[in-house]
Design an enzyme around this catalytic site. Sequence first.
Site, PDB file in Angstrom:
ATOM      1  N   LYS A  70      46.884  -2.039   1.368  1.00  6.92           N
ATOM      2  CA  LYS A  70      48.332  -1.837   1.343  1.00  6.92           C
ATOM      3  C   LYS A  70      48.665  -0.356   1.521  1.00  6.92           C
ATOM      4  O   LYS A  70      49.502   0.019   2.316  1.00  6.92           O
ATOM      5  CB  LYS A  70      48.880  -2.374   0.011  1.00  6.92           C
ATOM      6  CG  LYS A  70      50.374  -2.245  -0.135  1.00  6.92           C
ATOM      7  CD  LYS A  70      50.843  -2.890  -1.430  1.00  6.92           C
ATOM      8  CE  LYS A  70      52.291  -2.539  -1.693  1.00  6.92           C
ATOM      9  NZ  LYS A  70      52.801  -3.062  -2.946  1.00  6.92           N
TER      10      LYS A  70
ATOM     11  N   GLU B  37      37.541   3.340  -1.861  1.00  5.44           N
ATOM     12  CA  GLU B  37      36.458   2.391  -1.543  1.00  5.44           C
ATOM     13  C   GLU B  37      36.637   1.841  -0.124  1.00  5.44           C
ATOM     14  O   GLU B  37      35.694   1.804   0.676  1.00  5.44           O
ATOM     15  CB  GLU B  37      36.467   1.206  -2.528  1.00  5.44           C
ATOM     16  CG  GLU B  37      36.085   1.555  -3.951  1.00  5.44           C
ATOM     17  CD  GLU B  37      37.289   1.881  -4.827  1.00  5.44           C
ATOM     18  OE1 GLU B  37      38.311   2.338  -4.267  1.00  5.44           O
ATOM     19  OE2 GLU B  37      37.202   1.700  -6.053  1.00  5.44           O
TER      20      GLU B  37
ATOM     21  N   GLY C  54      49.918  -5.924  -4.376  1.00  2.36           N
ATOM     22  CA  GLY C  54      48.561  -6.151  -3.856  1.00  2.36           C
ATOM     23  C   GLY C  54      47.980  -7.491  -4.285  1.00  2.36           C
ATOM     24  O   GLY C  54      47.474  -8.260  -3.469  1.00  2.36           O
ATOM     25  N   ARG C  55      48.059  -7.806  -5.577  1.00  2.00           N
ATOM     26  CA  ARG C  55      47.421  -9.035  -6.073  1.00  2.00           C
ATOM     27  C   ARG C  55      48.227 -10.285  -5.752  1.00  2.00           C
ATOM     28  O   ARG C  55      47.834 -11.380  -6.096  1.00  2.00           O
ATOM     29  CB  ARG C  55      47.142  -8.914  -7.566  1.00  2.00           C
ATOM     30  CG  ARG C  55      48.343  -8.572  -8.422  1.00  2.00           C
ATOM     31  CD  ARG C  55      47.929  -8.150  -9.827  1.00  2.00           C
ATOM     32  NE  ARG C  55      49.033  -7.634 -10.610  1.00  2.00           N
ATOM     33  CZ  ARG C  55      49.488  -6.381 -10.563  1.00  2.00           C
ATOM     34  NH1 ARG C  55      48.913  -5.506  -9.749  1.00  2.00           N
ATOM     35  NH2 ARG C  55      50.489  -5.988 -11.318  1.00  2.00           N
TER      36      ARG C  55
ATOM     37  N   GLU D 247      45.543  -7.567 -14.485  1.00  2.00           N
ATOM     38  CA  GLU D 247      46.240  -6.404 -13.928  1.00  2.00           C
ATOM     39  C   GLU D 247      47.755  -6.569 -14.132  1.00  2.00           C
ATOM     40  O   GLU D 247      48.487  -5.593 -14.253  1.00  2.00           O
ATOM     41  CB  GLU D 247      45.916  -6.238 -12.432  1.00  2.00           C
ATOM     42  CG  GLU D 247      46.237  -4.850 -11.888  1.00  2.00           C
ATOM     43  CD  GLU D 247      45.600  -4.555 -10.534  1.00  2.00           C
ATOM     44  OE1 GLU D 247      44.572  -3.852 -10.489  1.00  2.00           O
ATOM     45  OE2 GLU D 247      46.121  -5.019  -9.510  1.00  2.00           O
TER      46      GLU D 247
ATOM     47  N   HIS E 283      25.249 -24.688 -18.462  1.00  2.00           N
ATOM     48  CA  HIS E 283      23.861 -24.328 -18.765  1.00  2.00           C
ATOM     49  C   HIS E 283      23.732 -22.843 -19.020  1.00  2.00           C
ATOM     50  O   HIS E 283      22.642 -22.275 -18.930  1.00  2.00           O
ATOM     51  CB  HIS E 283      22.967 -24.777 -17.604  1.00  2.00           C
ATOM     52  CG  HIS E 283      23.038 -26.258 -17.389  1.00  2.00           C
ATOM     53  ND1 HIS E 283      22.242 -27.157 -18.073  1.00  2.00           N
ATOM     54  CD2 HIS E 283      23.873 -27.010 -16.631  1.00  2.00           C
ATOM     55  CE1 HIS E 283      22.554 -28.395 -17.718  1.00  2.00           C
ATOM     56  NE2 HIS E 283      23.551 -28.319 -16.849  1.00  2.00           N
TER      57      HIS E 283
ATOM     58  N   LYS F  29      40.756   6.319 -11.414  1.00  2.00           N
ATOM     59  CA  LYS F  29      40.717   6.741  -9.999  1.00  2.00           C
ATOM     60  C   LYS F  29      40.759   8.262  -9.909  1.00  2.00           C
ATOM     61  O   LYS F  29      39.995   8.876  -9.161  1.00  2.00           O
ATOM     62  CB  LYS F  29      41.940   6.187  -9.249  1.00  2.00           C
ATOM     63  CG  LYS F  29      41.856   4.735  -8.854  1.00  2.00           C
ATOM     64  CD  LYS F  29      43.052   4.408  -7.947  1.00  2.00           C
ATOM     65  CE  LYS F  29      43.247   2.917  -7.788  1.00  2.00           C
ATOM     66  NZ  LYS F  29      44.477   2.579  -7.074  1.00  2.00           N
TER      67      LYS F  29
END
Length: 527
Positions: A189, A195, A247-248, A333, A364, A493
């Site tokens: 965005k 990253e 963003g999410r 978030e 398990h 950040k």
Amino acid sequence: MWDDLKAAADAGRDQSILGMFEADADRADAFSVTALDLLFDYSKTQIDANTRDVLLRLAQAADIEARRDAMFAGAKINETEGRAVLHTALRNLDGDPVMVDGQDVMPDVLDTLTRMETVATEVRGSGITDVVNIGIGGSDLGPAMAYLALAPYCDGPRCHFVSNVDAADIADTLRGCDPEKTLFIVASKTFTTIETMTNARTARAWLQDHGVSTDGRFIALSSNAAAASEWGIPSERVLGFEDWVGGRYSMWGPIGLSLMVAIGPDGFKAFLRGGQAMDLHFRSAALPENLPVLLALVGIWHNQGLGHATRAVLPYDNRLSRLPAYLQQLEMESNGKSVAMDGTSLTVNSGPVVWGEPGTNGQHAFYQLIHQGTRVVPCEFMVAAEGHEPDLRHHHELLIANCLAQSEALMRGRSLDEARAIMAKKGLTGDELERQARHRVFPGNRPSTTLMMPKLTPEVLGQIIALYEHRVFVEGVILGINSFDQWGVELGKELATSLGPLVSGDAPADGKDGSTQALLGYVKRYS
Ligand code: F6P
């Protein structure tokens, strides 16, 4: 209102769920809702009619309906960033006007959708065999989750999702790709995320190292077209979206391009239709029948009411293996905040820790703790009536049986007397019987909900994702927080940026705390 919830929690905490079923033959009906393709069963919780009333009053007191309408109407409900919240416009396929600052945003939204279709169709017919989506957080988790979830519908190029700045991620991905036939989608965005930009540069260098021109090999999905063009992706290869898409919440628009490439434009539009149908349900259903509201209220009951700090998401669908991670970002978030919209500190818990794995694998691994640990973990089961492998129906029947068995086991538990009888049958007697029996006791009375669907189609996935988005919104409104900012990710950040030169040895570590200096010293010794 929170006092009423506390009183209901004090009264309901030890209420026997099994006892409530015995007392009310209609409990399963009374405490479940069917809407669209989904059945949400919350009868295996300690919520009774009184508790539900208290919870609904909490929702009414928070003015859920007015806040919801404000969101859909384009009001700037993301107050700390001064933005509207309109990811719902991205799935408004009918194009009914949606106004932001007096301007209808729908023509642009639909135009972008058409551009996405053109690009996706071109890519699908271009001989490209591998598409690599480079993005992180909301620019990764949604399409990555849905690509796996909808594998039976994928008939386009293979898609890969590179997110981590760890070189392992991109190196392992590119090892299996042919540079001549690989397309990169840089999804960001802001187009500044370290990253993503690091991975994008590495992808560009990889093409160059293989003597392949980078022309036409990159597409950008971003709100920052200027930065994308500065990076070398011309505007005709940039698909944009506005700042009112968080963003999410962004997988419904350009960020979903890789999914559209994989399942085709029609499949993607079916996904949008599912989300749109959930929007209509959320906007029109009365609160007691409203799926997002009910999911939120059950969550509030368990977390803020009973104090259960975590929630396990347990999809009995191997293809939903990334759903817990997706929901982690969506929920944590959005609602992991301790300051209310008005600047005061929250007096109740913030949103829960969300975690999980698909069943049956989790059984398990960590279910031991869920059944016999000292803490109660409310569980959200999810399963489809039908799988995508009709020839292997017996697998699916076993899957469903396991899902139902777990919610029943959590509720029913096993008493000491029952455990003793099992040990006696095995031939144990006396002290040894007693000792062994104690380890085989299950406290039971542990709450769970179950979400059922006919089959995990693109449309049903759309319904589920929109359901969870709105649930997070409702929880946020009840908590009085802004679910649409994420200031809590900023500090790390900033520090990572300032630590970069210290890790590479280009700047001294003086001034850092003792622990950080020692850790940097270790890196220096071994690198
Ligand atoms: O670090 C948090 C965050 O801002 C998320 O909210 C977002 O989804 C992610 O980073 C990626 O951001 P961008 O799409 O701008 O690269």
